[in-house]
Scaffold this motif. Structure first.
Motif, short mmCIF file in Angstrom:
data_model
loop_
_atom_site.label_atom_id
_atom_site.label_comp_id
_atom_site.label_asym_id
_atom_site.label_seq_id
_atom_site.Cartn_x
_atom_site.Cartn_y
_atom_site.Cartn_z
N LEU A 220 9.82 13.91 19.48
CA LEU A 220 11.00 13.58 18.48
C LEU A 220 11.29 14.47 17.52
CD1 LEU A 220 10.50 9.60 18.40
CD2 LEU A 220 12.14 10.76 19.99
N ASP A 221 10.18 14.93 16.99
CA ASP A 221 10.38 15.89 15.85
C ASP A 221 11.10 17.21 16.07
OD1 ASP A 221 9.47 14.20 13.86
OD2 ASP A 221 7.57 14.91 13.84
N ARG A 222 10.65 17.58 17.43
CA ARG A 222 11.23 18.96 17.87
C ARG A 222 12.38 18.91 18.34
NH1 ARG A 222 7.23 19.93 22.36
NH2 ARG A 222 5.56 20.25 20.71
N SER B 269 1.69 9.78 19.15
CA SER B 269 1.59 10.79 18.18
C SER B 269 2.39 12.04 18.94
CB SER B 269 0.44 11.37 17.60
OG SER B 269 -0.18 10.47 16.79
N ALA B 270 1.96 12.41 20.28
CA ALA B 270 2.57 13.23 20.93
C ALA B 270 4.15 13.28 21.19
CB ALA B 270 1.78 13.68 22.36
N ARG B 271 4.47 11.73 21.40
CA ARG B 271 6.00 11.32 21.50
C ARG B 271 6.54 11.81 20.22
NH1 ARG B 271 5.25 5.51 23.84
NH2 ARG B 271 7.37 5.27 23.27
N PRO C 202 13.28 4.12 19.25
CA PRO C 202 11.90 4.86 19.53
C PRO C 202 11.02 4.90 18.47
CG PRO C 202 14.01 5.88 20.81
CD PRO C 202 14.39 5.13 19.54
N ARG C 203 11.40 5.42 17.47
CA ARG C 203 10.62 5.63 16.36
C ARG C 203 9.99 4.31 15.87
NH1 ARG C 203 9.63 11.06 14.33
NH2 ARG C 203 11.44 12.33 14.53
N ALA C 204 10.63 3.58 15.77
CA ALA C 204 10.28 1.96 15.08
C ALA C 204 9.32 1.52 16.31
CB ALA C 204 11.36 1.20 15.24
N THR C 205 9.61 1.64 17.52
CA THR C 205 8.77 1.18 18.67
C THR C 205 7.14 1.76 18.45
OG1 THR C 205 10.63 1.01 19.94
CG2 THR C 205 8.63 0.74 21.07
N ILE C 206 7.40 3.20 18.29
CA ILE C 206 6.19 4.08 18.31
C ILE C 206 5.28 3.45 17.17
CG2 ILE C 206 5.33 6.21 18.13
CD1 ILE C 206 7.74 7.32 19.52
N ALA C 207 5.83 3.56 16.15
CA ALA C 207 5.37 2.94 14.63
C ALA C 207 4.56 1.78 15.15
CB ALA C 207 6.27 2.96 13.70
N ALA C 208 5.29 0.66 15.57
CA ALA C 208 4.62 -0.73 15.52
C ALA C 208 3.56 -0.70 16.73
CB ALA C 208 5.84 -1.46 16.17
#
Ligand SMILES: [Zn+2]
Length: 234
Positions: A35-37, A29-31, A142-148
């Motif tokens: 990304l949001d930032r 979540s921190a990652r 990266p977002r897809a990786t994090i979500a998975a």
């Protein structure tokens, strides 16, 4: 070994596993926040520019109303001039027309500037949107990786939690509440093996008699120094 101690040790092992997975999810979540930032600067710029476009458009509408009104006055004056006979009246009408003409010219100049500003703002918005699209494209992987990974961790967590509940029901109610009170103090262990005759956590020496009871696995003792539950080294 004391039967309660055995199940407590198993429970603690399960809790450590649950905590490990919870922390891993927190890191993910921190990652995402990171990304949001990265997107914030662009999204905020777009919002700010859009607000300025809106206020400029409002000012432009006000200006247009004024210009329309001046033009109506001008037309009336023009019609009036045609009908005045006396030179003095004609001069007065002419002066009034000159004033209106000057105001009109100033307003039209401002309108031109406002139109230029809107075009400029729109260009900046387009640029920010392009930047944002680039960021999103870069972040998609990266977002897809994090979500998975999050999904995998969530499944792991569900399993670890149900395992933990299975272990917890094997512990007597009073021991469980004592254990949970110890764990609620922080991430430190609630059960600690004794080391060289002392508490493995705070190193407080354990009296000989209690020490032998612990080593024999006959009773569950709390450390007099820090309160953790002590057990024989495994
Ligand atoms: Zn201690």
């Amino acid at each position: 070994m004391h039967p309660d101690l055995q199940v407590l040790i198993a429970l603690q092992r399960d809790d450590v596993e649950v905590d490990r997975i919870v922390n891993a999810i927190r890191d993910l979540s921190a990652r995402e926040v990171e990304l949001d930032r990265e997107r914030v600067a662009s999204t905020e710029s777009i919002q700010r520019l859009r607000r300025e476009v809106e206020s400029t458009a409002t000012r432009n509408r006000e200006l247009q109303n004024k210009i329309d009104e001046h033009k109506r006055v001008q037309e009336r004056s023009l019609a009036h001039v045609d009908h005045v006979r006396k030179a003095r009246d004609a001069n007065a009408a002419k002066t009034e027309m000159d004033i209106v003409q000057r105001v009109l010219a100033a307003d039209e100049k401002e309108q031109l500037a406002l139109n230029g500003r809107v075009a400029e703002l729109q260009q900046n918005i387009d640029m920010c949107e392009l930047e944002l699209a680039e960021i999103d494209e870069r972040q998609a992987g990266p977002r897809a990786t994090i979500a998975a990974e999050k999904k995998t961790r969530a499944d792991e967590l569900a399993i670890a939690r149900s395992k933990r509940e299975e272990s917890a029901v094997k512990v007597t109610r009073s021991m469980l509440s004592k254990y949970e009170r110890l764990r609620s103090r922080g991430p430190l262990a609630a059960l600690v093996p004794i080391r060289d005759g002392s508490c493995g956590r705070c190193h407080t020496a354990i009296p000989m008699q209690r020490r032998s009871a612990i080593l024999a696995g006959n009773s569950i003792e709390s450390c007099e120094g820090c309160g953790v539950l002590l057990h024989a080294p495994e």
